[in-house]
Design a protein around this motif. Structure first.
Motif, PDB file in Angstrom:
ATOM      1  N   ARG A 208      -3.530  11.178  -1.322  1.00 51.99           N
ATOM      2  CA  ARG A 208      -3.540  11.148  -2.797  1.00 51.99           C
ATOM      3  C   ARG A 208      -2.403  10.264  -3.330  1.00 51.99           C
ATOM      4  N   LEU A 211      -3.387   6.546  -3.091  1.00 54.72           N
ATOM      5  CA  LEU A 211      -4.290   6.111  -4.158  1.00 54.72           C
ATOM      6  C   LEU A 211      -3.548   5.983  -5.485  1.00 54.72           C
ATOM      7  N   ARG A 212      -2.626   6.891  -5.759  1.00 54.50           N
ATOM      8  CA  ARG A 212      -1.843   6.796  -7.000  1.00 54.50           C
ATOM      9  C   ARG A 212      -0.995   5.536  -7.019  1.00 54.50           C
ATOM     10  N   VAL A 214      -1.721   2.798  -5.481  1.00 57.92           N
ATOM     11  CA  VAL A 214      -2.654   1.666  -5.626  1.00 57.92           C
ATOM     12  C   VAL A 214      -3.003   1.434  -7.091  1.00 57.92           C
ATOM     13  N   ILE A 229      -9.727   5.612  -9.493  1.00 54.31           N
ATOM     14  CA  ILE A 229     -10.474   5.655  -8.234  1.00 54.31           C
ATOM     15  C   ILE A 229     -11.204   6.984  -8.167  1.00 54.31           C
ATOM     16  N   TYR A 242      -9.744  10.848  -8.131  1.00 56.17           N
ATOM     17  CA  TYR A 242      -8.647  11.144  -7.217  1.00 56.17           C
ATOM     18  C   TYR A 242      -7.329  10.525  -7.678  1.00 56.17           C
ATOM     19  N   ALA A 243      -7.385   9.409  -8.401  1.00 56.97           N
ATOM     20  CA  ALA A 243      -6.165   8.757  -8.886  1.00 56.97           C
ATOM     21  C   ALA A 243      -6.491   8.052 -10.193  1.00 56.97           C
ATOM     22  N   GLU A 255      -6.908  13.260 -13.605  1.00 61.00           N
ATOM     23  CA  GLU A 255      -7.165  13.473 -12.188  1.00 61.00           C
ATOM     24  C   GLU A 255      -7.837  14.825 -11.974  1.00 61.00           C
ATOM     25  N   PHE A 314     -14.003   1.971  -7.750  1.00 61.93           N
ATOM     26  CA  PHE A 314     -12.692   1.503  -8.211  1.00 61.93           C
ATOM     27  C   PHE A 314     -12.916   0.835  -9.571  1.00 61.93           C
ATOM     28  N   VAL A 339      -8.658  -0.733  -0.723  1.00 63.58           N
ATOM     29  CA  VAL A 339      -8.777   0.698  -1.036  1.00 63.58           C
ATOM     30  C   VAL A 339      -9.831   1.346  -0.146  1.00 63.58           C
ATOM     31  N   VAL A 343      -9.449   4.580   2.177  1.00 58.77           N
ATOM     32  CA  VAL A 343     -10.314   5.761   2.076  1.00 58.77           C
ATOM     33  C   VAL A 343     -10.968   6.064   3.427  1.00 58.77           C
TER      34      VAL A 343
END
Length: 699
Positions: A208, A211-212, A214, A229, A242-243, A255, A314, A339, A343
């Motif tokens: 997590r 992704l944050r 990113v 995302i 998720y982010a 989120e 995305f 990404v 994942v």
């Protein structure tokens, strides 16, 4: 006076050239430069209109700047005059000055002369703007007065054009360099972002957090108003955010928000695996939720694809129209690919971690058996009572019914449970065991059902419960009568509904574990005493199996003694060939209150103390029944039973030593000596010879 006027005019023109040169180093913007040049030149050159046409080689066009000298108004090129028909085109092609006049008819520029007459222009002087490196463009002076651009004037204007060409060339190169520098900085920043994303992908951060990082980095570099995302939720009907990184506060989108796959534009991208880009209004019409009041904006949603599989989406949003160029799409695709790798890695690592946890749990529950090397492929014995039990095992094993095994401690209830599992269709799945009496009451629920991180003090990590580990296999709960009443309700629910929750979690999990329970207590009596739930008892007692105590299986004792002797001899690297008949008789007559477990311990101790090929059983540890009750055997030599058995064992040992000595011609030490044959040390054998009074007969 005439000479003074010429000197003043020359000085003024020189000063004007200096001004043009200064403008060259001062102004970087072509429009500002042109305005400065107009001011300087108007002091020494007569013109009513002035203009420059700068050549753009990439687009194959000219960028025109024309000004009315009197009004300072910007003029556009007359649309009736094509570039190929103009004097500027001829001068640019031939790189020579050209003077055009209404009085001098020139068929090449008849169209131009008509335009000049339209604006009241009588003559014009057009000069090439050329440097040593490039053809910059055209400089044009036009006047309403006739015939003012003489050969001398044209010569001066050519010098002026050289300076102006340098000025514009520098300004254009500065613009190009600045644009190139900005483009390079932008490119470097984007390359830096891709490297940053790569570092995030291979980092040890939580998924997590990756992704944050990113989405935050992407919004910063791309200058977006929002980046998010989404990945599919467990129900496969929603996407979960998720982010998310937004430039504005949005309570409706955050989120963990769920996005319906069938009702949102992100869901369409996830289903089709195709990029979607459109206006904010269109995205809202297709189900996108946001609270921003902006009416203008562009949304771009890309699929996260890896190995032909769509893993999520995305999305980026900018609240301005046509916000993304083709380069932006290409760059966003690169980000989406990174990404997708993150994942896919997270999913793979998650599966590996789950399998690893599963295997570690199974190892944890089975390591005692592996470590002790019990190796019970089958139950030892052929007595009638044991055969009846095994017949019931064969009957119930192929079913999924719950089995309750009764029996005294140490009778082998776990082996019966394992036999049921091994004969069932679940034999390829784990056999998980738990002794309910060995776990503190406060931790028993966690052992059975698992817990989440932080569920209670000391819960520093998530733990998988044994019902979860046993999914598809068998769970064996020994000493089930020790489960507290408050936990019996949850156990009943697992038996009836096949579902439970981990401690600290509201998420319901399902399990397909077959339950086999065992107890040495009277559960019916416990039910009547309200120490055990009656409904749970009836759910457990579907198929009861009673394991007989060892005293009811006396015919199996010799088989068990030989089995344990061989087993412990191999483990301790001993060579035991003989079990004295007196010792075997005593073992068979013993009532074995501890059942098979006690017999196993006695044989292990006997193997340890045995120094030769004969099993030395210390019967002093056994408790024989007397007058209807059990009393402890005395170790005094006056005890009839103990003394007789001791004499038998001593005589047997004496015979074995004599036999070995005679075979070795009474040689004790060495490779071929009696000590080596008996598997004893020389000093030990000599000590036993003296103690037993063994002497070589004289010939």
């Amino acid at each position: 006076m005439s000479n003074n006027s010429e000197i003043i005019a020359a000085a003024t023109r020189y000063e004007s050239l200096v001004g043009v040169s200064n403008a060259n180093g001062t102004h970087r913007d072509p429009k500002d430069l042109f305005s400065a040049l107009v001011r300087e030149l108007h002091r020494v050159v007569q013109f009513d209109y002035v203009g420059v046409s700068i050549r753009d080689e990439k687009s194959n066009t000219f960028h025109d700047h024309f000004v009315d000298a009197e009004t300072k108004a910007v003029m556009a090129r007359d649309p009736e005059l094509a570039m190929e028909e103009s004097d500027a085109w001829w001068v640019y092609q031939n790189q020579e000055p050209l003077v055009t006049s209404l009085e001098a008819h020139d068929p090449r520029f008849s169209k131009l002369q008509e335009i000049m007459k339209k604006y009241g222009i009588h003559c014009a002087c057009t000069l090439p703007l050329t440097t040593a490196h490039s053809k910059v463009g055209i400089l044009t002076f036009a006047s309403k007065a006739p015939d003012i651009y003489t050969a001398e004037e044209v010569h001066f204007l050519s010098v002026v054009a050289e300076q102006i060409a340098l000025a514009f060339d520098n300004a254009l190169h500065f613009d190009a360099a600045q644009a190139s520098q900005q483009q390079l900085l932008k490119k470097n920043e984007r390359v830096g972002l891709l490297l940053e994303l790569t570092n995030h992908v291979v980092s040890n951060l939580e998924f997590r957090d990756v992704l944050r990082a990113v989405v935050a980095s992407t919004r910063r570099v791309m200058g977006c108003d929002g980046v998010g995302i989404t990945l599919p939720d467990t129900d496969n009907t929603h996407l979960r955010i998720y982010a998310l990184d937004l430039a504005f506060s949005d309570e409706s989108v955050h989120e963990e928000s769920l996005v319906p796959i069938d009702e949102d534009v992100s869901g369409a991208v996830f289903r089709t695996g195709k990029l979607w880009c459109g206006s904010v209004l269109e995205a809202r019409r297709l189900g996108m939720k946001d609270t921003a009041q902006a009416e203008a904006g562009t949304v771009c949603i890309l699929p996260l694809v890896s190995r032909g599989r769509v893993l999520g989406t995305f999305g980026v949003v900018k609240y301005q129209d046509a916000a993304f160029t083709s380069d932006d799409f290409e760059f966003l695709t690169q980000i989406a690919n990174q990404v997708a790798i993150a994942v896919e890695n997270a999913l793979a690592f998650g599966q590996i971690r789950e399998l690893k946890d599963q295997l570690s749990k199974e190892k944890l529950y089975l390591e005692d058996e592996i470590r002790t090397e019990m190796n019970f492929a089958q139950i030892i014995g052929n007595s009638a009572s044991l055969r009846r039990v095994l017949k019931r095992v064969e009957t119930v094993a192929p079913t999924d019914s719950t089995v309750l095994i009764y029996g005294e401690t140490g009778t082998g209830k776990e082996l019966i449970a394992r036999g049921i599992h091994d004969l069932s269709p679940r034999r390829s799945k784990p056999f998980v065991k738990l002794n309910c009496a060995a776990i503190p009451t406060g931790l028993l629920e966690s052992e059975l059902f698992g817990h989440e991180r932080g569920a209670f003090t000391g819960a520093i990590a998530q733990r998988i419960g044994r019902f979860e580990v046993a999914d598809g296999g068998t769970i064996f709960l020994d000493e089930i009568g020790e489960i507290p009443l408050e936990l019996q309700t949850k156990l009943l629910r697992v038996l009836q509904e096949r579902e439970f929750e981990r401690l600290g979690s509201s998420r319901t999990l399902r399990t397909d574990a077959r339950l086999i329970a065992a107890t040495n207590r009277d559960l019916e009596a416990m039910v009547s005493e309200q120490k055990f739930r009656s409904d749970l008892f009836f759910r457990l007692n579907v198929f009861p199996v009673h394991v007989p105590p060892l005293r009811e299986r006396q015919g199996d004792i010799p088989l068990l003694v030989r089995h344990f002797t061989q087993q412990f001899s191999r483990r301790m690297n001993r060579m035991i060939e003989t079990i004295p008949s007196a010792a075997m008789d005593s073992l068979c007559r013993y009532h074995w209150p501890g059942n098979i477990r006690e017999l196993q311990n006695v044989i292990e101790r006997a193997v340890i103390i045995s120094t030769g090929p004969v099993l030395s059983v210390d019967v002093s540890d056994l408790k024989f029944p007397e007058a209807g009750h059990v009393v402890e055997e005395t170790t005094s030599p006056k005890s009839p039973t103990n003394g007789a058995l001791h004499d038998v064992l001593e005589q047997s040992e004496r015979q074995q030593i004599l036999k070995a000595l005679e075979q070795c011609n009474w040689v004790v030490a060495g490779l071929n000596g009696a000590a080596a044959r008996l598997g004893m040390k020389r000093s030990t054998l000599q000590q036993r010879i003296r103690k037993l009074g063994i002497a070589r007969r004289s010939a």
